[in-house]
Design a protein around this motif. Structure first.
Motif, short mmCIF file in Angstrom:
data_model
loop_
_atom_site.label_atom_id
_atom_site.label_comp_id
_atom_site.label_asym_id
_atom_site.label_seq_id
_atom_site.Cartn_x
_atom_site.Cartn_y
_atom_site.Cartn_z
N PHE A 623 49.17 -9.55 63.32
CA PHE A 623 49.19 -8.09 63.30
C PHE A 623 50.18 -7.52 62.28
N LEU A 624 51.04 -8.38 61.76
CA LEU A 624 52.09 -7.87 60.87
C LEU A 624 51.51 -7.50 59.51
N PRO A 625 52.14 -6.53 58.83
CA PRO A 625 51.72 -6.24 57.46
C PRO A 625 51.87 -7.50 56.60
N LYS A 626 50.88 -7.77 55.74
CA LYS A 626 50.85 -9.06 55.06
C LYS A 626 51.68 -9.10 53.78
N ASN A 627 51.89 -7.92 53.15
CA ASN A 627 52.62 -7.92 51.88
C ASN A 627 53.34 -6.58 51.71
N ASN A 628 54.03 -6.42 50.60
CA ASN A 628 54.80 -5.20 50.38
C ASN A 628 53.94 -3.95 50.41
N ASP A 629 52.77 -4.04 49.80
CA ASP A 629 51.87 -2.89 49.78
C ASP A 629 51.54 -2.44 51.20
N GLU A 630 51.20 -3.43 52.02
CA GLU A 630 50.86 -3.09 53.41
C GLU A 630 52.08 -2.54 54.14
N CYS A 631 53.25 -3.12 53.87
CA CYS A 631 54.48 -2.61 54.50
C CYS A 631 54.69 -1.15 54.13
N ARG A 632 54.44 -0.84 52.85
CA ARG A 632 54.63 0.54 52.37
C ARG A 632 53.68 1.47 53.11
N GLU A 633 52.44 1.03 53.19
CA GLU A 633 51.42 1.82 53.89
C GLU A 633 51.82 2.09 55.34
N VAL A 634 52.20 1.00 56.00
CA VAL A 634 52.56 1.11 57.41
C VAL A 634 53.78 2.03 57.57
N ALA A 635 54.75 1.84 56.67
CA ALA A 635 55.97 2.66 56.74
C ALA A 635 55.59 4.12 56.66
N LYS A 636 54.72 4.43 55.72
CA LYS A 636 54.32 5.83 55.53
C LYS A 636 53.63 6.35 56.79
N ALA A 637 52.71 5.59 57.27
CA ALA A 637 51.93 6.03 58.42
C ALA A 637 52.79 6.18 59.67
N LEU A 638 53.78 5.33 59.80
CA LEU A 638 54.60 5.38 61.01
C LEU A 638 55.87 6.22 60.82
N ASN A 639 55.97 6.78 59.63
CA ASN A 639 57.13 7.61 59.36
C ASN A 639 58.44 6.82 59.46
N LYS A 640 58.42 5.61 58.96
CA LYS A 640 59.62 4.78 58.92
C LYS A 640 59.90 4.45 57.46
N SER A 641 61.06 3.86 57.22
CA SER A 641 61.36 3.51 55.83
C SER A 641 60.74 2.16 55.51
N PHE A 642 60.44 1.97 54.22
CA PHE A 642 59.86 0.71 53.79
C PHE A 642 60.77 -0.45 54.18
N ASN A 643 62.07 -0.26 53.93
CA ASN A 643 63.01 -1.34 54.20
C ASN A 643 63.00 -1.75 55.67
N GLU A 644 62.93 -0.75 56.52
CA GLU A 644 62.96 -1.05 57.95
C GLU A 644 61.73 -1.88 58.34
N VAL A 645 60.57 -1.42 57.89
CA VAL A 645 59.34 -2.14 58.22
C VAL A 645 59.38 -3.56 57.66
N LYS A 646 59.83 -3.65 56.45
CA LYS A 646 59.90 -4.95 55.78
C LYS A 646 60.83 -5.89 56.55
N ARG A 647 62.00 -5.39 56.89
CA ARG A 647 63.00 -6.22 57.57
C ARG A 647 62.46 -6.69 58.92
N LYS A 648 61.88 -5.76 59.66
CA LYS A 648 61.39 -6.13 60.99
C LYS A 648 60.24 -7.13 60.90
N SER A 649 59.37 -6.89 59.93
CA SER A 649 58.26 -7.82 59.76
C SER A 649 58.79 -9.20 59.44
N ASP A 650 59.75 -9.24 58.51
CA ASP A 650 60.31 -10.54 58.13
C ASP A 650 60.96 -11.22 59.33
N ASN A 651 61.66 -10.40 60.13
CA ASN A 651 62.30 -10.97 61.32
C ASN A 651 61.30 -11.59 62.28
N LEU A 652 60.14 -10.94 62.39
CA LEU A 652 59.15 -11.42 63.36
C LEU A 652 58.30 -12.56 62.82
#
Ligand code: ADP
Ligand code: MG
Ligand code: MG
Length: 868
Positions: A623-652
């Motif tokens: 279910f995690l975003p697969k790459n930076n582009d997807e992270c950016r998309e998800v960040a935008k949609a969820l109103n979060k920062s790219f870095n936050e999404v990226k970090r959490k995804s990497d953690n998981l």
């Protein structure tokens, strides 16, 4: 002294190996007192002996043949070469397994320049006598002497042209006499010798030819395609001739005791008045449907009907009979179990059972997996077909539907198939030479021929859809012509063998056809199967299919699939990326509404049958975003920062997600998710119970359990939520919370887990993966290697590994039942439905297996077969 020859009165149907199928059945019918022309059989052993001794008939064989001919003479009052009462016989091949059209028959043997005159005198029909003689010359020349049949046929054609005649039956006695002398000339030219006048010499030569034909190319191909051993040999049947070409109260035909296409009761076949031998199958004249015989020769029709009924009861199978009527007297020349379509096979067995011809046990045992499989085969999408007009129609020779590219020769068809194309074989007519071409085709279409023509019979036997006798079709050098339309090589056609139609272009195929007979079979199977067969399905469409195919319930409805739809995926990502419980609870509130709808439609589609819904079991990475582009998309949609999404995804992210944060691990970390699903399930059930009146007892299944305490803890949290709901809404619903058993440790501590779990369901995929230590996603290469090296007999992901995984399951079952003697135990996982797995599973005290919908009927059938 070896017995090489058996009179028909000496044999029986059990001796197919020795006497061949045709001979054994002729003997059986003789024993039953049916009107079979007298005769005898030279055995398959004689054939093998002949072939292994430089193609020589031994003196002993010849002597026994002479003896048998002597007996034939005594019984018939006719003698070889006799100028008053000459004996004429047919020489017919027949091996253990029916090989239609493979080896040729010689008729009218015993005729020569003298006896033909006797026949003319006795029949007072010179034309008839010389027609018989020229047929012998022609068949004997072709089959025994290997003279090209075309040489003979061309003489007839030339003569008809000369006298401006259209049909053979317009030729007179004088014409046939001319033909006879021309034929003799062909012998002289082609083989530098005369046609043998001595009947016994004719007979020896004919027997040798039949024995020799065991090894001709057509016969070998047929055997290869049908897995028939080359070591069986063929028998030869020698039988007094009867004449269907003796005027208007004579005729010959082929008839089935039931419709071989649909299985419907009632005679089905074709005949020709005033015709001999193979005229019917050769497609020279167009035969009449057998029902017309009831008007033309009602007495004989009645007799035929009652003989077929008796034969069917005697053989307990549908019969395919060849008959001849000579001057009003009916003779049966052959019977065998009729080839039939898969649909007909099922229908006939069910009817036999209803009519008391076979028992319930026989019904269960005699259904073949391939027929069952084929009854689930595609037909054309009805809504599409109703708006289309076929450009070509013919006889519906073999049902089914197929799409492919047109090819006109067996070779072209075979080549196209090798290139990976789907092929429709289109021909004027087919002959045994075309077998390989038919075998590679999706469908066969012919311009000429009836329901018993070669193409029709072979296609039905192979379960290939076929339309024959398309009169509007003319075959030319480079393709087919139908009015203004042309079929070129490679033209895409859609063929409907059930209705007998051919369309241009591709028509979509529908998945499920006839389930009518299935319903009745299902209930019979259920009574004999040791355990039930549920379905793995979660979409309403799949669940409906499963129910139509006889699922006794749903054994596994997965819930993670439901989250892959776009908007839900986002919701789900929000959930797993959330920082706080509050944020999660907020997302879960929305998700619960959607899930409740999902579960309601599952319960509705299941129609009140037992349904196990499994809680979320995603390897989280899916279910995690697969790459930076997807992270950016998800960040935008969820109103979060790219870095936050990226970090959490990497953690998981996990190195080995299959053994990671999934199933019950997730349930322990986020109990609120499972709680939400538990509530949604019970609420959905409660609503469907009210709306539909079903008695639903929700079965909630927790995946990936390792440990009893782990399970107990999460169960408790789900149960509290459910109890709260039931208390507030003042309802009573019985529910069960059980677990998947798919981790080796869970098997070993199953007695502990059973204290808290209401049921077990083995997940064979994960269990196999972990017991063998082979990743199910990455292992095909290894498994292939192991298969080739002979280490593994089967792929353990397809056939349950009895000794490893199976042993583990036995431990779990034993331990589980120690704690709870009535513990419900099922197996979900495709491997369980494999017939080979079922051999083993049938020995286990389990309650059900669960598999994908289309495998259900065969699994149930197999279980019933083990049960009787
Ligand atoms: P196949 O195995 O190819 O069907 P058969 O041996 O059955 O070959 O013979 C083909 C046909 O020849 C039969 O269907 C029948 O019409 C004719 N035939 C064979 N034997 C006799 C006979 N004794 N009298 C009349 N016709 C016969
Ligand atoms: Mg034949
Ligand atoms: Mg025959």
């Amino acid at each position: 002294m070896t017995k090489w020859v058996y009179l028909f009165s000496e044999g029986s149907k059990e001796q197919k190996g020795l006497l061949g199928g045709k001979g054994a059945n002729l003997a059986e019918m003789t024993k039953l007192g049916l009107p079979v022309p007298t005769g005898f059989t030279v055995t398959t052993e004689a054939c093998l002996d002949y072939l292994s001794h430089q193609n020589q008939l031994t003196d002993e064989m010849k002597e026994q043949v002479t003896q048998a001919v002597e007996t034939l003479s005594e019984k018939t009052g006719k003698r070889f070469g006799d100028l008053d009462q000459p004996l004429l016989v047919s020489v017919r091949s027949g091996s253990k397994f029916s090989m239609p059209g493979m080896m040729d028959t010689v008729l009218n043997l015993g005729l020569n320049d003298q006896t033909v005159a006797a026949i003319a005198k006795n029949s007072q029909d010179e034309r008839f006598a010389y027609d018989c003689y020229r047929r012998l010359l022609q068949m004997f020349g072709d089959v025994v002497m290997g003279i090209d049949n075309q040489k003979f046929e061309s003489r007839i054609t030339a003569l008809k042209k000369l006298h401006q005649l259209n049909y053979d039956n317009e030729l007179t006695a004088e014409h046939w006499k001319t033909i006879v002398s021309e034929y003799k000339e062909i012998y002289r030219q082609a083989i530098q010798r005369e046609f043998p006048q001595n009947p016994i010499e004719q007979l020896h030569l004919a027997i040798e030819a039949v024995f020799g034909s065991w090894n001709n190319a057509r016969a070998k191909t047929y055997r290869r395609l049908h897995d028939i051993s080359d070591d069986l040999g063929t028998a030869v049947n020698i039988q007094e001739m009867v004449f269907g070409n003796f005027g208007d109260s004579s005729g010959t035909g082929v008839v089935f005791s039931r419709n071989p296409s649909t299985g419907e009761p009632g005679l089905f076949g074709e005949y020709l008045i005033n015709a001999q031998g193979e005229d019917v199958v050769a497609g020279v004249r167009t035969p009449k449907p057998i029902q017309v015989l009831a008007e033309e020769l009602p007495e004989q029709f009645q007799q035929l009907q009652s003989i077929l009924e008796n034969l069917e009861k005697h053989y307990r199978d549908m019969q395919d009979v060849e008959f001849t009527i000579e001057n009003g007297k009916l003779f049966i020349l052959q019977t065998r179990n009729g080839k039939r379509t898969s649909k007909a096979a099922l229908t006939i067995l069910l009817d036999f059972f209803r009519e008391g011809i076979i028992t319930e046990e026989e019904l269960i045992e005699r259904i073949e997996a391939k027929d069952l499989e084929a009854s689930l085969h595609p037909s054309f999408d009805e809504t599409v077909i109703s708006n289309r007009v076929p450009f070509l129609s013919g006889l519906a020779a073999s049902p089914g539907a197929a799409v492919g590219a047109a090819y006109f020769t067996a070779e072209a068809a075979t080549e196209a198939k090798a290139r990976g194309e789907k092929v429709i074989l289109v021909r004027e007519e087919t002959s045994p030479e075309d077998i390989e071409g038919i075998a590679v085709s999706e469908a066969v279409v012919t311009a000429r021929g009836g329901m018993t023509s070669h193409a029709a019979v072979v296609a039905r036997g192979m379960g290939i859809c076929s339309v024959v006798g398309c009169e509007a079709l003319t075959m030319e050098e480079d393709g087919g012509v139908v009015g203004k339309e042309t079929i070129k090589e490679g033209t895409i056609l859609s063929v409907d063998g059930t209705l007998g139609n051919v369309y241009f272009g591709e028509i979509p195929l529908e998945e499920l056809t006839n389930t009518v007979a299935l319903d009745e079979l299902q209930s019979i199977w259920d009574q004999h199967a040791k355990f039930q067969v549920r379905a793995n399905a979660e979409t309403p469409k799949d669940i409906e299919t499963a129910m139509a195919l006889g699922a006794t319930g749903i054994g596994l409805a997965r819930t993670e699939h439901m989250f892959f739809e776009r908007t839900r995926l986002l919701q789900f990502r929000r959930l797993i990326l959330a920082d706080t419980l509050d944020e999660r609870l907020e997302v879960l509130k929305d998700l619960k509404d959607v899930q409740k709808q999902d579960f309601k439609s599952i319960y509705q589609a299941a129609g009140g049958k037992a349904t196990t819904i499994r809680l979320l079991d995603p390897p989280l990475h899916e279910f995690l975003p697969k790459n930076n582009d997807e992270c950016r998309e998800v960040a935008k949609a969820l109103n979060k920062s790219f870095n936050e999404v990226k970090r959490k995804s990497d953690n998981l992210a996990e190195v080995n997600p299959m053994l990671g944060f999934r199933g019950l691990r997730l349930g322990v970390a986020y109990p609120e998710i499972y709680r939400m699903q538990g509530e949604a399930i019970v609420e959905a059930a409660s609503e469907v119970i009210k709306e539909r009146g079903y008695e639903i007892q929700p079965e909630i299944m927790i995946p990936f359990t390792i440990d009893a305490q782990e399970f107990a803890k999460v169960r408790c949290s789900i149960e509290t939520a459910i109890q709260d709901f039931l208390a507030v809404s003042n309802q009573k619903i019985t529910y069960q919370i059980g677990t998947m058993i798919e981790i080796p440790r869970a098997c070993l501590v199953a007695d502990e887990i059973a204290k808290y779990a209401d049921f077990f369901s083995f997940g064979t995929n994960d269990l196999t993966q972990m017991v063998l230590g082979l990743s199910r996603d990455d292992s095909p290469r290894i498994i292939n290697q192991y298969g080739e090296a002979g280490i593994f007999e089967d792929d353990p992901f397809q056939v349950l590994d009895e000794h490893g995984v199976g042993a583990m399951m036995k431990i779990a079952i034993e331990k589980g039942r120690q704690t709870k003697p009535n513990l419900k135990i099922g197996i979900c996982g495709e491997a369980a439905a494999h017939p080979k797995s079922l051999v083993f599973l049938n020995t286990l005290p389990i309650n059900y297996i669960s598999c994908s919908p289309f495998r259900i009927p065969q699994a149930k059938m197999t279980l019933a077969q083990y049960g009787v």
